[in-house]
Design a protein around this motif. Structure first.
Motif, short mmCIF file in Angstrom:
data_model
loop_
_atom_site.label_atom_id
_atom_site.label_comp_id
_atom_site.label_asym_id
_atom_site.label_seq_id
_atom_site.Cartn_x
_atom_site.Cartn_y
_atom_site.Cartn_z
N UNK A 21 69.25 58.36 51.00
CA UNK A 21 69.66 57.33 49.90
C UNK A 21 69.62 58.10 48.16
N UNK A 22 70.08 57.12 47.03
CA UNK A 22 69.75 58.06 45.79
C UNK A 22 68.96 57.36 44.75
N UNK A 23 68.48 58.45 44.36
CA UNK A 23 67.46 57.77 43.47
C UNK A 23 68.67 56.89 42.34
N UNK A 24 68.05 56.18 42.07
CA UNK A 24 68.96 55.42 40.89
C UNK A 24 68.56 55.20 39.48
N UNK A 25 66.84 54.91 38.95
CA UNK A 25 65.67 55.83 37.96
C UNK A 25 64.69 55.71 38.11
N UNK A 26 63.63 55.94 37.33
CA UNK A 26 62.56 56.83 37.41
C UNK A 26 61.45 54.94 37.02
N UNK A 27 60.66 55.02 36.96
CA UNK A 27 59.11 54.15 37.32
C UNK A 27 58.75 54.31 36.41
N UNK A 28 58.15 53.68 35.69
CA UNK A 28 56.76 53.79 34.36
C UNK A 28 56.20 55.10 35.20
N UNK A 29 55.69 55.60 35.79
CA UNK A 29 54.75 55.91 36.46
C UNK A 29 55.56 57.95 36.88
N UNK A 30 56.91 57.81 36.37
CA UNK A 30 57.59 59.13 36.67
C UNK A 30 58.48 59.10 38.33
N UNK A 31 57.69 58.02 39.13
CA UNK A 31 58.73 57.99 40.46
C UNK A 31 59.57 57.87 40.37
N UNK A 32 60.30 58.81 41.35
CA UNK A 32 62.13 57.79 40.96
C UNK A 32 62.23 56.86 42.15
N UNK A 33 62.81 55.74 41.99
CA UNK A 33 63.56 54.65 42.50
C UNK A 33 64.41 54.49 42.83
N UNK A 34 64.81 54.45 44.34
CA UNK A 34 65.00 54.14 45.35
C UNK A 34 65.71 52.60 46.60
N UNK A 35 66.46 52.84 46.43
CA UNK A 35 66.77 51.70 47.62
C UNK A 35 66.28 52.09 49.07
N UNK A 36 65.68 50.90 50.10
CA UNK A 36 65.66 52.06 51.05
C UNK A 36 65.28 50.48 52.12
N UNK A 37 66.14 50.04 52.36
CA UNK A 37 66.96 48.54 53.68
C UNK A 37 66.26 47.53 51.73
N UNK A 38 65.44 46.33 52.33
CA UNK A 38 64.96 45.86 51.69
C UNK A 38 64.25 45.51 50.48
N UNK A 39 64.25 46.93 50.82
CA UNK A 39 62.42 47.31 49.88
C UNK A 39 63.27 48.40 48.81
N UNK A 40 61.91 48.39 47.76
CA UNK A 40 62.76 49.57 46.83
C UNK A 40 61.72 50.92 47.25
N UNK A 41 62.18 52.05 47.65
CA UNK A 41 60.75 53.31 47.23
C UNK A 41 60.80 53.99 46.19
N UNK A 42 59.47 55.02 45.83
CA UNK A 42 59.27 55.08 45.34
C UNK A 42 59.21 56.50 45.23
N UNK A 43 59.91 57.96 44.56
CA UNK A 43 59.85 59.27 45.43
C UNK A 43 59.19 60.07 44.23
N UNK A 44 58.32 60.90 44.88
CA UNK A 44 57.71 61.34 43.31
C UNK A 44 58.50 62.87 43.44
N UNK A 45 58.90 63.66 42.05
CA UNK A 45 58.84 64.84 42.01
C UNK A 45 60.70 64.48 41.98
#
Length: 426
Positions: free
Chosen positions: A5-29
């Motif tokens: 998947x590809x990181x689209x943006x950072x959330x308020x906690x600084x985690x990368x946000x990416x689509x993963x299936x029907x859910x969004x996944x937070x990816x640190x660093x």
């Protein structure tokens, strides 16, 4: 599971946000534009957090982190982003949460800026908690955001352990003697304090010899089951306090004192608060060790302050005397504050939970013309402002990056009481 998947943006906690299936996944660093493969996730507060992942194609935004422990240590989440991008992220975060455009003042230094670090001493390692865990520790040799003296102190700690062979803390079992070493430094004075936090037991008499270069050496005992980096002072060697100087005002620092952790940016924060003060009578609510109140008093204001922590009040009084200013501090709770109408300006610097509801109502009923709100939590600040706007309007708001490489940001808001008959715009 394995998914690309590809990181689209950072959330308020600084985690990368990416689509993963029907859910969004937070990816640190990670950074916007990173292409990652996620192998394993965990659920935290209804969010999916990646725990095992790999960056396949790095974003053009990325830079090489200065710290060798980045990506494992939980301290710095954003060190792979250029500093100007970190500031943009924090401005966007504040704009989103507060609903207004907020300029964030960059920190004068982004390394060697922290004046305090709390280092775990455990059977897992000597260092900081591994990101996303409370039970694991990343072993470190030094901390770049603190500075070179961290390497010296950690070398001495390991030498002490090798020669004296004390037991180390077993996280989760509450066993073992050595638990933490807390290092504090006056960035403008050069003073160094080493505080060893242990369980109950005996410390070898020659312990101070391992840290002869420190100005102040403390032994504190944590007699509780809590995994915390402070305790009752058992003994100290050298100076009872170290000092820090912020724009000509000197503060005494004790192991159990809270103090702004970025001395360089704290100067800018103090100047901002002082510039927003109007009138001669100032009330410093949540006064702590007197950081704001004493600085304002040094400028000529008559200051009174309250703080719930008796020890902090004792330190505030010592700091007032140390600087020869007119500032009086008392022990008290925010909810018990009575007459606020006699002051020209009230400064509030509440804990992360924000203002007590009773205090908000009192400010609306008989608060001063001028109110300064210092916040470390934009979300609770937003909630408080919603109610305070019934009687005040925001004249000034500014962010201060006290914590480079993290998603955290401090905010200072200047409010002015609405005149009777004023129509509040919605």
């Amino acid at each position: 599971m394995t998914a690309r998947t590809r990181i689209e943006r950072l959330d308020e906690d600084g985690l990368g946000v990416a689509p993963l299936g029907k859910r969004q996944t937070r990816v640190p660093f990670t950074a916007p534009g990173d292409v990652v493969v996620v192998n394993k996730t965990r659920r935290k507060k209804r969010k999916l957090i990646a725990t095992e992942f790999e960056v396949l194609e790095p974003s053009k935004m990325r830079i090489e982190p200065k710290c060798p422990y980045f990506g494992r240590c939980g301290g710095c989440l954003l060190q792979h982003l250029p500093y100007e991008e970190q500031i943009r992220f924090k401005e966007a975060k504040l704009n989103s949460i507060l609903g207004m455009n907020v300029e964030v003042v960059p920190s004068p230094k982004i390394f060697r800026h922290r004046n305090r670090i709390d280092i775990v001493i455990s059977t897992k390692g000597i260092g900081f908690r591994r990101y996303g865990t409370w039970w694991d520790v990343v072993d470190i040799e030094e901390c770049p955001v603190f500075g070179p003296s961290s390497q010296k102190v950690l070398r001495s700690v390991r030498e002490f352990i090798a020669e004296e062979k004390p037991t180390l803390y077993e996280i989760g079992k509450n066993t073992g003697f050595l638990r933490y070493v807390v290092i504090r430094e006056g960035k403008f004075t050069g003073d160094l304090m080493v505080n060893l936090v242990t369980s109950q037991g005996d410390l070898p008499e020659d312990f101070p010899e391992y840290f002869e270069y420190a100005d102040s050496i403390y032994w504190s005992v944590n007699r509780t089951q809590s995994d915390v980096s402070y305790g009752d002072v058992e003994r100290f060697w050298g100076k009872e306090y170290i000092t820090e100087e912020l724009d000509g005002v000197r503060y005494l620092i004790h192991p159990n004192s809270f103090f702004q952790t970025n001395s360089y940016q704290a100067v800018n924060l103090l100047k901002e608060v002082a510039a927003l003060v109007d009138g001669e009578r100032v009330f410093d609510l949540y006064s702590g060790v007197g950081t704001f109140g004493i600085y304002v008093a040094k400028g000529g204001a008559s200051v009174e302050g309250i703080e719930v922590n008796p020890f902090a009040v004792e330190m505030a009084r010592k700091n007032a005397e140390f600087n020869g200013v007119e500032a009086k501090f008392e022990v008290g709770e925010d909810r018990d504050v009575k007459d606020l109408s006699k002051y020209d300006t009230v400064i509030v610097d509440p804990p992360r939970g924000g203002l007590h509801p009773r205090l908000r109502r009192r400010l609306l009923r008989d608060g001063p013309e001028n109110l300064i709100y210092v916040s470390c939590n934009p979300k609770t600040l937003t909630n408080d402002l919603k109610e305070l706007k019934e009687g005040y309007h925001v004249e000034n708001v500014r962010g201060f990056d006290m914590f480079p490489h993290t998603p955290h940001v401090e905010v200072v808001v200047g409010l002015r009481r609405l005149k009777k008959g004023t129509i509040k715009l919605i």
